[in-house]
Design a protein around this motif. Structure first.
Motif, short mmCIF file in Angstrom:
data_model
loop_
_atom_site.label_atom_id
_atom_site.label_comp_id
_atom_site.label_asym_id
_atom_site.label_seq_id
_atom_site.Cartn_x
_atom_site.Cartn_y
_atom_site.Cartn_z
N GLY A 199 43.53 1.18 -45.51
CA GLY A 199 44.21 1.25 -44.22
C GLY A 199 44.53 2.68 -43.82
O GLY A 199 45.07 3.45 -44.62
N ARG A 200 44.21 3.03 -42.57
CA ARG A 200 44.41 4.41 -42.11
C ARG A 200 45.88 4.84 -42.16
O ARG A 200 46.19 6.03 -42.18
N ARG A 201 46.76 3.89 -42.15
CA ARG A 201 48.19 4.19 -42.17
C ARG A 201 48.60 4.96 -43.42
O ARG A 201 49.58 5.71 -43.39
N PHE A 202 47.83 4.82 -44.50
CA PHE A 202 48.27 5.32 -45.79
C PHE A 202 47.61 6.63 -46.23
O PHE A 202 47.84 7.10 -47.34
N TYR A 203 46.77 7.21 -45.38
CA TYR A 203 46.14 8.48 -45.74
C TYR A 203 45.85 9.27 -44.46
O TYR A 203 45.93 8.75 -43.35
N THR A 204 45.51 10.53 -44.62
CA THR A 204 45.24 11.41 -43.48
C THR A 204 43.78 11.31 -43.05
O THR A 204 42.92 10.87 -43.83
N ASP A 205 43.51 11.71 -41.83
CA ASP A 205 42.13 11.68 -41.32
C ASP A 205 41.20 12.57 -42.15
O ASP A 205 40.03 12.25 -42.34
N SER A 206 41.75 13.66 -42.64
CA SER A 206 40.92 14.58 -43.43
C SER A 206 40.47 13.96 -44.76
O SER A 206 39.47 14.38 -45.34
N GLN A 207 41.21 12.96 -45.24
CA GLN A 207 40.82 12.30 -46.49
C GLN A 207 39.70 11.29 -46.29
O GLN A 207 38.95 10.99 -47.22
#
Length: 313
Positions: A199-207
């Motif tokens: 889920g995108r909520r739990f990490y940054t876009d760069s990851q």
């Protein structure tokens, strides 16, 4: 009051020998107990002057009750029980940490047991999690036990494999904590993972490097499930400690902290950073567990004890 007289009677020569902030030894706890009972015995005949509007008989009864309360409180300080649960990523990339945990678990157990001796109980449990693609092996559990030998056997049998991408089913691991049979007064859960959940909520876009990072970046059920699992821990007064073993979990910890702290009564999520050296796992767990035990100690008569110069275990 009689109880107050007992506290004041503990002069500088009677102060505990251990340093504040370090776990008192069994001998030190027993010495404090003997001292408290000795002082109470010496005060047995003490009856405070009657308060205005109260009879001497009422004052005597009050003094007796004070003495009994002091005895009960002294014993309560020693009668602690602790449940320690470890929620651990057991995919292939986590094998190094599992090896460290296996080697150090007995020492951790002994350290924590010494904190609650002689009358306390320590139980250890574990939830191992993998990923959605691992089917029946997605979650493995070890129910709470006082037998550290059985726990070590379970750890030794855990095979670190599986996981279809970088992100793992961390939320499923937190949910599985609910099926452990928590019974102790002090409850602590250590979350140990080197990657965040789906889920995108739990990490940054760069990851996010594509499907090799997260095959389920937009799975909405993860958000509600994560919030529900964290709320359950908070409402059950289970202290959550997030262990950082690699960089990349910072956003996840931030989200978890916000949800967890919002639902507790003063208890806060804490973090332990082992990203530079996992070999200090034992020392980190021992220290954070001791902090949780100290913060969970009932606050009766604490101010009076501190004023008398007595360390409070």
């Amino acid at each position: 009051r009689c109880a107050r007289s007992v506290v004041v009677a503990m002069t500088s020569r009677d102060k505990p020998e251990h340093n504040a902030g370090t776990p008192p030894t069994t001998a030190e706890l027993q010495r404090q107990m003997r001292l408290a009972e000795q002082l109470l015995h010496e005060q047995k005949g003490f009856v405070p002057p009657p308060r205005k509007g109260k009879s001497a008989e009422t004052a005597s009864t009050s003094a007796s009750l004070d003495s009994e309360m002091m005895r009960a409180r002294a014993r309560a300080r020693l009668d602690k029980t602790v449940d320690l649960a470890f929620v651990v990523d057991v995919t292939g990339s986590a094998s190094r940490f599992i090896d460290v945990a296996h080697k150090q678990m007995r020492q951790i157990f002994q350290n924590v047991r010494s904190m609650v001796a002689p009358h306390g109980t320590v139980r250890v449990g574990m939830v191992g999690f993998r990923d959605f693609c691992d089917g029946d092996r997605r979650i493995e559990q070890f129910q709470f036990s006082t037998d550290v030998g059985d726990f070590e056997k379970f750890l030794a049998a855990v095979k670190c494999d599986g996981g279809g991408d970088a992100c793992e089913d961390v939320v499923g691991g937190l949910e599985a904590l609910q099926s452990l049979k928590w019974t102790s007064k002090i409850k602590i859960a250590y979350l140990i993972t080197h990657t965040p959940p789906h889920g995108r909520r739990f990490y940054t876009d760069s990851q996010n490097s594509g499907s090799s990072w997260d095959k389920f970046p937009d799975i909405p059920s993860q958000n509600g499930a994560a919030d529900s699992a964290l709320q359950h821990l908070a409402l059950q007064e289970i202290q959550l400690v997030c262990v950082k073993v690699e960089t990349g979990t910072e956003r996840m910890f931030e989200v978890f902290r916000t949800v967890y702290n919002k639902n507790t009564q003063g208890m806060k999520m804490s973090e332990v950073d082992l990203s530079q050296d996992c070999s200090v796992f034992c020392a980190a767990v021992t220290t954070s567990t001791w902090a949780s035990i100290r913060s969970s100690t009932p606050r009766f008569d604490v101010q009076a004890l501190l004023e008398a110069g007595v360390d409070v275990p």
